[in-house]
Design a protein around this motif. Sequence first.
Motif, PDB file in Angstrom:
ATOM      1  N   GLY A  79       0.801  -1.225   0.000  1.00 46.85           N
ATOM      2  CA  GLY A  79       0.000   0.000   0.000  1.00 46.85           C
ATOM      3  C   GLY A  79       0.828   1.265   0.000  1.00 46.85           C
ATOM      4  N   THR A  80       1.933   1.264   0.733  1.00 43.81           N
ATOM      5  CA  THR A  80       2.807   2.446   0.781  1.00 43.81           C
ATOM      6  C   THR A  80       3.439   2.703  -0.578  1.00 43.81           C
ATOM      7  OG1 THR A  80       3.246   2.073   3.117  1.00 43.81           O
ATOM      8  CG2 THR A  80       4.822   3.444   1.929  1.00 43.81           C
ATOM      9  N   GLN A  81       3.863   1.647  -1.253  1.00 44.78           N
ATOM     10  CA  GLN A  81       4.466   1.800  -2.577  1.00 44.78           C
ATOM     11  C   GLN A  81       3.438   2.319  -3.585  1.00 44.78           C
ATOM     12  OE1 GLN A  81       5.802  -2.264  -2.675  1.00 44.78           O
ATOM     13  NE2 GLN A  81       7.922  -1.689  -2.242  1.00 44.78           N
ATOM     14  N   ILE A  82       2.218   1.811  -3.520  1.00 44.50           N
ATOM     15  CA  ILE A  82       1.166   2.291  -4.426  1.00 44.50           C
ATOM     16  C   ILE A  82       0.853   3.762  -4.136  1.00 44.50           C
ATOM     17  CG2 ILE A  82      -1.255   2.036  -5.118  1.00 44.50           C
ATOM     18  CD1 ILE A  82      -0.903  -1.013  -4.642  1.00 44.50           C
ATOM     19  N   ALA A  83       0.842   4.147  -2.870  1.00 48.23           N
ATOM     20  CA  ALA A  83       0.606   5.554  -2.515  1.00 48.23           C
ATOM     21  C   ALA A  83       1.677   6.439  -3.140  1.00 48.23           C
ATOM     22  CB  ALA A  83       0.588   5.724  -0.999  1.00 48.23           C
ATOM     23  N   GLY A  84       2.924   5.982  -3.147  1.00 53.91           N
ATOM     24  CA  GLY A  84       3.999   6.739  -3.780  1.00 53.91           C
ATOM     25  C   GLY A  84       3.805   6.867  -5.280  1.00 53.91           C
ATOM     26  N   VAL A  85       3.337   5.799  -5.921  1.00 54.52           N
ATOM     27  CA  VAL A  85       3.043   5.849  -7.360  1.00 54.52           C
ATOM     28  C   VAL A  85       1.977   6.897  -7.633  1.00 54.52           C
ATOM     29  CG1 VAL A  85       2.025   4.539  -9.279  1.00 54.52           C
ATOM     30  CG2 VAL A  85       3.790   3.487  -7.838  1.00 54.52           C
ATOM     31  N   ILE A  86       0.943   6.923  -6.806  1.00 58.05           N
ATOM     32  CA  ILE A  86      -0.136   7.908  -6.966  1.00 58.05           C
ATOM     33  C   ILE A  86       0.421   9.326  -6.844  1.00 58.05           C
ATOM     34  CG2 ILE A  86      -2.257   8.806  -5.904  1.00 58.05           C
ATOM     35  CD1 ILE A  86      -2.870   5.822  -5.111  1.00 58.05           C
ATOM     36  N   ARG A  87       1.281   9.551  -5.852  1.00 55.30           N
ATOM     37  CA  ARG A  87       1.875  10.885  -5.659  1.00 55.30           C
ATOM     38  C   ARG A  87       2.750  11.292  -6.843  1.00 55.30           C
ATOM     39  NH1 ARG A  87       2.404   9.012  -0.449  1.00 55.30           N
ATOM     40  NH2 ARG A  87       4.607   8.507  -0.742  1.00 55.30           N
ATOM     41  N   LEU A  88       3.550  10.356  -7.353  1.00 52.98           N
ATOM     42  CA  LEU A  88       4.405  10.681  -8.501  1.00 52.98           C
ATOM     43  C   LEU A  88       3.564  10.996  -9.734  1.00 52.98           C
ATOM     44  CD1 LEU A  88       7.343   8.124  -8.236  1.00 52.98           C
ATOM     45  CD2 LEU A  88       7.310  10.527  -7.540  1.00 52.98           C
ATOM     46  N   ALA A  89       2.493  10.239  -9.951  1.00 49.86           N
ATOM     47  CA  ALA A  89       1.620  10.506 -11.100  1.00 49.86           C
ATOM     48  C   ALA A  89       0.989  11.890 -10.983  1.00 49.86           C
ATOM     49  CB  ALA A  89       0.548   9.423 -11.214  1.00 49.86           C
TER      50      ALA A  89
END
Length: 168
Positions: A79-89
């Motif tokens: 979940g933390t890694q996916i949250a980072g992907v969302i922020r980068l996008a």
Amino acid sequence: MRTRRKQPDVPAPDSPWSEIVPGLWMGGHEFKGRSGDREFAVVRDQFDLVLTLLRLPGYGPDDGVEHHVWPIPDGPLDGTQIAGVIRLAQAADDALEDGRRVLVRCYHGYNRSGLVVAQALMRAGHTVDEAVRMIRARRGPWALHNELFVEYLRAGLNTARLLEELAE
């Protein structure tokens, strides 16, 4: 899920980076040069914002270039890694709206960068299928060959994040 290192049959791309839509580039740290040998893709100041999903020393960018690093595997994400992907996008989408040139990069510029670029395209109004099609048309048929990442996009990254956090 198999990763890049376990897939020697995945060819290096023919270019260090590819423009997916005006101002939004997707690339990697290594590519097949004109001689056919693998070359390093070193970023200097060609972009205003560089988003890196696999950091290797010596690949840039130059000082003064905005650079965000969020290392993730080319496989299942928490979940933390996916949250980072969302922020980068979101950062990529915001920079594009400001007229800035953005590079999203990982190892070859296929999967991890494709996940972020697809999410940025979806934020800009494209469907999942349109985003994946655009990425593959411009970066090559190996782009987003990690079907798990395409499944994350189809589910929606926020939903995928919640499901992964529940599983943890």
